[in-house]
Design a protein around this motif. Structure first.
Motif, mmCIF file in Angstrom:
data_model
loop_
_atom_site.group_PDB
_atom_site.id
_atom_site.type_symbol
_atom_site.label_atom_id
_atom_site.label_comp_id
_atom_site.label_asym_id
_atom_site.label_seq_id
_atom_site.Cartn_x
_atom_site.Cartn_y
_atom_site.Cartn_z
ATOM 1 N N ARG A 274 0.927 -1.179 0.068
ATOM 2 C CA ARG A 274 -0.089 0.099 -0.112
ATOM 3 C C ARG A 274 0.717 1.336 -0.012
ATOM 4 N NH1 ARG A 274 -2.733 -1.510 3.963
ATOM 5 N NH2 ARG A 274 -1.842 -0.309 5.686
ATOM 6 N N LEU A 275 1.834 1.335 0.651
ATOM 7 C CA LEU A 275 2.759 2.296 0.902
ATOM 8 C C LEU A 275 3.565 2.545 -0.310
ATOM 9 C CD1 LEU A 275 4.015 2.056 4.528
ATOM 10 C CD2 LEU A 275 2.442 4.025 3.727
ATOM 11 N N ALA A 276 4.059 1.236 -0.946
ATOM 12 C CA ALA A 276 4.771 1.576 -2.224
ATOM 13 C C ALA A 276 3.988 2.157 -3.396
ATOM 14 C CB ALA A 276 5.360 0.261 -2.780
ATOM 15 N N VAL A 277 2.775 1.729 -3.459
ATOM 16 C CA VAL A 277 1.754 2.027 -4.445
ATOM 17 C C VAL A 277 1.667 3.757 -3.986
ATOM 18 C CG1 VAL A 277 -0.711 2.140 -5.081
ATOM 19 C CG2 VAL A 277 0.595 0.140 -4.859
ATOM 20 N N GLY A 278 1.235 4.000 -2.804
ATOM 21 C CA GLY A 278 1.108 5.743 -2.657
ATOM 22 C C GLY A 278 2.191 6.469 -2.781
ATOM 23 N N SER A 401 1.577 -5.979 -10.705
ATOM 24 C CA SER A 401 2.085 -5.435 -11.899
ATOM 25 C C SER A 401 1.049 -4.457 -12.601
ATOM 26 C CB SER A 401 2.590 -6.392 -12.722
ATOM 27 O OG SER A 401 3.035 -6.067 -13.868
ATOM 28 N N GLY A 402 -0.215 -5.009 -12.552
ATOM 29 C CA GLY A 402 -1.128 -4.137 -12.998
ATOM 30 C C GLY A 402 -1.548 -2.823 -12.333
ATOM 31 N N VAL A 403 -1.450 -2.955 -11.043
ATOM 32 C CA VAL A 403 -1.643 -1.723 -10.231
ATOM 33 C C VAL A 403 -0.469 -0.861 -10.276
ATOM 34 C CG1 VAL A 403 -1.538 -0.963 -7.735
ATOM 35 C CG2 VAL A 403 -2.844 -3.030 -8.353
ATOM 36 N N MET A 404 0.812 -1.456 -10.553
ATOM 37 C CA MET A 404 1.947 -0.674 -10.631
ATOM 38 C C MET A 404 1.801 0.261 -11.934
ATOM 39 S SD MET A 404 5.929 -1.676 -11.377
ATOM 40 C CE MET A 404 6.263 -2.544 -9.952
ATOM 41 N N SER A 405 1.547 -0.383 -13.047
ATOM 42 C CA SER A 405 1.348 0.368 -14.238
ATOM 43 C C SER A 405 0.143 1.346 -14.366
ATOM 44 C CB SER A 405 1.218 -0.587 -15.362
ATOM 45 O OG SER A 405 2.157 -1.833 -15.585
ATOM 46 N N THR A 406 -0.849 0.886 -13.665
ATOM 47 C CA THR A 406 -2.051 1.839 -13.531
ATOM 48 C C THR A 406 -1.893 3.036 -12.879
ATOM 49 O OG1 THR A 406 -3.447 -0.043 -13.681
ATOM 50 C CG2 THR A 406 -4.314 2.154 -12.956
ATOM 51 N N THR A 407 -0.890 2.979 -11.676
ATOM 52 C CA THR A 407 -0.687 3.983 -10.675
ATOM 53 C C THR A 407 0.218 4.908 -11.647
ATOM 54 O OG1 THR A 407 -1.023 2.530 -8.889
ATOM 55 C CG2 THR A 407 0.304 4.667 -8.636
ATOM 56 N N ARG A 408 1.392 4.392 -12.293
ATOM 57 C CA ARG A 408 2.148 5.213 -12.869
ATOM 58 C C ARG A 408 1.419 5.997 -13.974
ATOM 59 N NH1 ARG A 408 4.963 1.388 -15.297
ATOM 60 N NH2 ARG A 408 3.786 1.589 -17.191
ATOM 61 N N THR A 409 0.777 5.429 -14.679
ATOM 62 C CA THR A 409 -0.036 6.135 -15.700
ATOM 63 C C THR A 409 -0.947 7.085 -15.220
ATOM 64 O OG1 THR A 409 -0.058 4.254 -17.059
ATOM 65 C CG2 THR A 409 -1.424 5.797 -17.916
ATOM 66 N N VAL A 410 -1.933 6.834 -14.204
ATOM 67 C CA VAL A 410 -2.603 7.801 -13.713
ATOM 68 C C VAL A 410 -1.788 9.018 -13.171
ATOM 69 C CG1 VAL A 410 -4.440 8.228 -12.053
ATOM 70 C CG2 VAL A 410 -4.610 6.231 -13.255
#
Length: 467
Positions: A274-278, A401-410
């Motif tokens: 969660r913290l890495a995504v944030g 991986s999908g969350v990582m790509s989506t977070t980066r793009t958004v």
């Protein structure tokens, strides 16, 4: 580089010699998607002229690709569990290449948009699962170094895209930009089919309703951010915002009830993930914001041409190419969250220095500041990616991986929209750069929180490998 293909007793992933061809397939797929975006941007004026359309319509040649790609990222990450990552990746490369062929042969604007949408779908299939494939291919002890290589490839693609586009347009017309993808795409498909690891697909159904909600949610969000950036009417912005909000509620409702959810929400219970995504999301807001704000600063306030502006940006991706692989190796040996946090400190200092850049500054005065930003971002990204990917079980790596790509793009797109909002509100470019520094400061604060937890996990993982 050779250590990436070395073997040790007890290694997971593919044997050393088999990693080489697999990595080449991943590198080609990534380069095709990354270079395409920056290369086509250079060609938009000539495409508008040849297709007899306005510049505002020509922008959709890029926008449609990005919206479709973003909307499909979570969908393909989930589909890869049902079909296998190898099949989804090969499908993505093949569809992207087919879309490139159609784009090169398009006789009009409408046909070109159809094939650009196909390219967006293909790009989503490859980008959504790329990091999880690195985790499958490489042993855990080398994952940081492998993700550092990935960062080098992405940075190199961003740096080379405008130059390749300019070179091609100096000797040929724009359809050849798409045609360049054909031999690369065929080679990538063949290598990926032969070299990427095979896996047992899970049994069960696909969350079709979750996929629909996800596409509506992300597509609506991107259209809302585009509306902000182009200063659309309040009614249009409200409509896209309502679509996004309703789809988000529907998505969460569906994920809590589906037997095989598109994105298991349980992954967010892990605090490290969660913290890495944030951290990633807020850092990419700052990056996306800064890239657009600097374009306005260099051209409108400092009087540089578009070509000179491209050169002034060059130190950012070049320093990522230099620092990224080193950061990956450091993340394999030390606490990755600590390494990433150090990178955010450098990035913050670089952004503050850019916000303080005087209008009469020289080229070198500007370039060392962008180089500092690139060094900080290069030191941040591979360790953070490693922390994000290893904080969930291997079975959930496709979802991560999908969350990582989506977070980066958004994040990047939200940064672009914030620049438009700043300019619409009458704020200057310098204020936009200060906002980029503020979002990076927020990323730094989030990253500091997780250092201790990530450090304990890193020590435990090293002890487990040693035993």
């Amino acid at each position: 580089m050779s250590r990436l293909f070395s073997d040790r007793e007890g290694d997971d992933g593919l044997p050393g010699p088999e990693r080489r061809l697999a990595v080449i397939a991943l590198v080609l797929g990534t380069l095709m998607a990354v270079v395409d975006t920056t290369m086509i941007n250079i060609a938009l004026p000539s495409m508008a002229r040849d297709l007899d359309i306005s510049p505002s319509r020509a922008i959709w040649i890029t926008n449609l690709f990005q919206v479709v790609c973003a909307a499909m990222l979570l969908v393909f990450a989930a589909a890869s569990e049902l079909l296998s990552r190898r099949k989804v990746y090969v499908f993505g490369i093949g569809l992207f290449t087919l879309g490139a062929l159609g784009s090169a042969l398009s006789p009009n604007f409408e046909t070109l948009l159809v094939f650009r949408a196909l390219q967006g779908v293909g790009a989503a299939a490859t980008l959504s699962i790329g990091p999880s494939l690195y985790r499958m291919i490489f042993p855990s002890r080398l994952l940081g170094s492998a993700l550092g290589l990935s960062s080098l490839v992405v940075a190199g693609g961003y740096a080379a895209g405008p130059s390749i586009g300019g070179l091609v347009l100096s000797v040929a017309n724009w359809p050849w930009l798409f045609a360049l993808n054909l031999p690369l795409g065929v080679a990538a498909v063949v290598m990926a089919w032969r070299a990427l690891p095979r896996e047992v697909s899970r049994e069960g159904s696909f969350d079709s309703f979750g996929a629909i909600f996800s596409m509506l949610m992300l597509g609506g969000l991107f259209m809302a951010m585009d509306a902000v950036g182009h200063q659309a009417s309040a009614l249009e912005l409200l409509a896209w915002g309502m679509l996004t909000g309703v789809a988000l509620l529907g998505f969460v409702w569906r994920q809590r009830r589906a037997s095989h959810p598109l994105l298991p929400l349980g992954v967010f219970r892990e605090s490290r993930f969660r913290l890495a995504v944030g951290t990633q999301g807020t850092a990419f807001i700052g990056q996306g914001l800064t890239f657009v704000a600097l374009s306005f600063l260099y051209q409108q306030e400092m009087g540089y041409s578009a070509l000179h502006t491209a050169w002034l940006f060059t130190p950012w991706p070049l320093t990522i190419m230099l620092v990224g692989p080193l950061a990956g190796r450091l993340a394999d040996r030390f606490n990755p969250a600590l390494v990433a946090t150090t990178g955010l400190v450098l990035l913050l200092l670089g952004l503050i220095s850019l916000a303080l850049l005087p209008a009469d500054a020289g080229v070198l005065d500007s370039m060392w500041r962008t180089a500092l930003c690139g060094a900080g971002f290069g030191l941040f990204q591979p360790p953070n990616n490693r922390e994000l990917m290893t904080s969930v079980p291997l079975a959930r790596s496709a979802n991560a991986s999908g969350v990582m790509s989506t977070t980066r793009t958004v994040g990047q797109s939200l940064g672009v929209a914030l620049v438009g909002l700043c300019l619409a509100a009458g704020a200057g470019v310098q204020q936009a750069l200060w906002l980029g520094a503020a979002t990076t400061l927020l990323a730094l604060c989030i990253s500091i929180i997780r250092v201790g937890r990530a450090g304990r996990a890193h020590v435990e993982a090293r002890s487990a490998r040693a035993s």
